[in-house]
Design an enzyme around this catalytic site. Structure first.
Site, short mmCIF file in Angstrom:
data_model
loop_
_atom_site.label_atom_id
_atom_site.label_comp_id
_atom_site.label_asym_id
_atom_site.label_seq_id
_atom_site.Cartn_x
_atom_site.Cartn_y
_atom_site.Cartn_z
N GLN A 1 1.04 -1.24 0.02
CA GLN A 1 0.04 -0.09 -0.09
C GLN A 1 0.70 1.13 -0.01
OE1 GLN A 1 -1.57 0.47 4.21
NE2 GLN A 1 -1.73 -1.71 3.69
N GLU B 1 2.92 7.75 9.07
CA GLU B 1 2.93 6.67 10.02
C GLU B 1 4.15 6.39 10.56
OE1 GLU B 1 0.19 3.84 8.18
OE2 GLU B 1 2.01 2.47 7.85
N ARG C 1 -3.90 0.76 -2.80
CA ARG C 1 -3.41 -0.82 -2.58
C ARG C 1 -2.79 -1.12 -3.97
NH1 ARG C 1 -7.78 -0.61 0.40
NH2 ARG C 1 -7.71 -1.36 2.62
#
Length: 419
Positions: A104, A141, A288
């Site tokens: 992803q 992240e 994705r």
């Protein structure tokens, strides 16, 4: 109305198929259900918010996102509301993978806003399988391993990938190895992905040949053995998925407990197996590119992917004071640190909203005028800002702390002082 400075969180678990049925129950001390438990979400994402006691202490658990909407300044603090609006800007998770997650990529904030607006204008339902942008936010992240952890992260430098494809010695891969030698990676890689994912998808027979070659290299040893073993496991978990070829282009990374990866927008990645704490901007936008039964938007994927090639940077916590270390990241929405308090109380003023997760031992929070709060292993707590000094103790305890990536001049850490 008097608001408590902290409250235990009751957190939802996401039962994605790749999740471990035992790792999160082992951390939280709950009984396994037999079903996969992939992610424990701590935060205020509207699709699965945590719950905590009502602010006046008289009601039952209430969703954190609703409390923030009702009491934004009290729950977030005026500075956070001014910077991010009336929403918690980060989402904290425990991730437990028994199988590979999908390959992803996450968009930038500008790409996310444009993509979200375009899908809204076309009337694509949020729950439609072909819907890509679930919100207008970006999703940088950071993942920190709690034990052995295996991942794919970023495109490997082209010469190394060409050597891997040569070593596999599969006819399907030979032309792509030649392309990586003959053209800049920024040209060769997107052309390869488009061909594999959209134009001439490899057959199951061809992918089977690649998988057998991966097993061979893994058994022979050598510089690609560990990576090939990881690719082969993913191939077995997603047989016939052309994303296997995309996976071969990415760096294979192993982390040990306390090591971390920061993943910015555009960086292709996948977590293969392991347990970690993950902190991210409060978004759910994912494009994705394989190892998944879900929708793959090839044009959208290529538009947001960064085709820079580099070795991944494995992070360790930067030493702070005697009991708090910080994992560096450029994200403005979040900051992750690790706390190892002792029996003497550590006192802090809290200018930002925070979530503490205890991963070892037992800790205790104290604030004048309120009952102490015990944090056993697996428990998490929300601390609201501006509630006065809070003290933390915990012999043998280890906690992870999630908060906003506040401006440098605003001291958001627990100071190096004991009461």
């Amino acid at each position: 109305m008097s608001l408590p400075p902290f409250a235990l969180l009751h957190n939802p678990v996401r039962p994605y198929a790749w999740g471990s049925p035992t790792a999160i129950p082992a951390l939280t001390g709950t009984a396994p259900t037999g079903a996969p438990q992939a992610e424990l979400w701590m935060g205020a994402h509207p699709s699965a918010p945590s719950e905590l006691l009502s602010p006046d202490g008289t009601g039952g658990p209430q969703p954190l996102d609703e409390l923030i909407q009702r009491y934004p300044n009290a729950m977030l603090g005026p500075d956070t509301v001014g910077r991010f609006g009336p929403t918690l800007p980060f989402l904290f998770k425990v991730l437990a993978a028994d199988r590979a997650l999908s390959l992803q990529v996450h968009p930038t904030r500008t790409q996310a806003a444009a993509g979200y607006a375009a899908e809204e204008a076309r009337g694509v339902p949020l729950d439609a399988p072909e819907r890509v942008f679930k919100d207008p936010g970006h999703k940088p992240e950071l993942i920190c391993a709690l034990g052995d952890f295996e991942a794919l992260c970023g495109f490997r430098p082209a010469p190394g990938t060409a050597r891997l494809l040569d070593a596999l010695a599969v006819p399907l891969l030979a032309p792509w190895a030649d392309d990586l030698r003959a053209h800049p990676a920024a040209e060769a890689l997107p052309a390869l992905l488009r061909r594999v994912l959209a134009e001439v998808r490899p057959t199951r027979t061809q992918l089977g040949d690649v998988t057998r070659a991966l097993h061979r290299l893994a058994a022979e040893g050598g510089p690609f053995a560990e990576a090939c073993a990881g690719y082969a496991r993913a191939a077995a978990q997603y047989p016939g998925d052309p994303g296997l070829i995309a996976a071969l282009l990415l760096n294979h990374v192993r982390l040990t407990a306390g090591q971390a990866l920061y993943l910015d927008a555009g960086v292709p990645h996948a977590y293969l197996r392991g347990v970690g704490v993950e902190l991210m901007a409060n978004s759910d936008n994912v494009l994705r590119c394989g190892l998944t039964p879900k929708h793959v938007d090839v044009d959208g994927l290529l538009a947001v992917t960064s085709f820079r090639t580099d070795e991944p940077q494995v992070l360790t916590a930067l030493p702070g004071d005697r009991f708090e270390d910080e994992f560096p990241s450029p994200a403005e929405e979040f900051r992750l640190s690790r706390l190892r308090p002792g029996p003497a109380a550590v006192r802090a003023e809290l200018p930002t909203p925070q979530i503490l997760l205890c991963v070892e031992g037992r800790a205790r929070l104290h604030a004048p005028g309120f009952a102490d709060l015990d944090l056993p292993r697996g428990a998490s707590v929300y601390l609201r800002p501006g509630a006065g000094p809070v003290e933390l103790t915990g012999r043998g305890a280890e906690l992870f702390r999630a908060t906003t990536g506040a401006p440098a001049q605003a001291g958001t850490g627990w100071p190096n002082s004991r009461s």
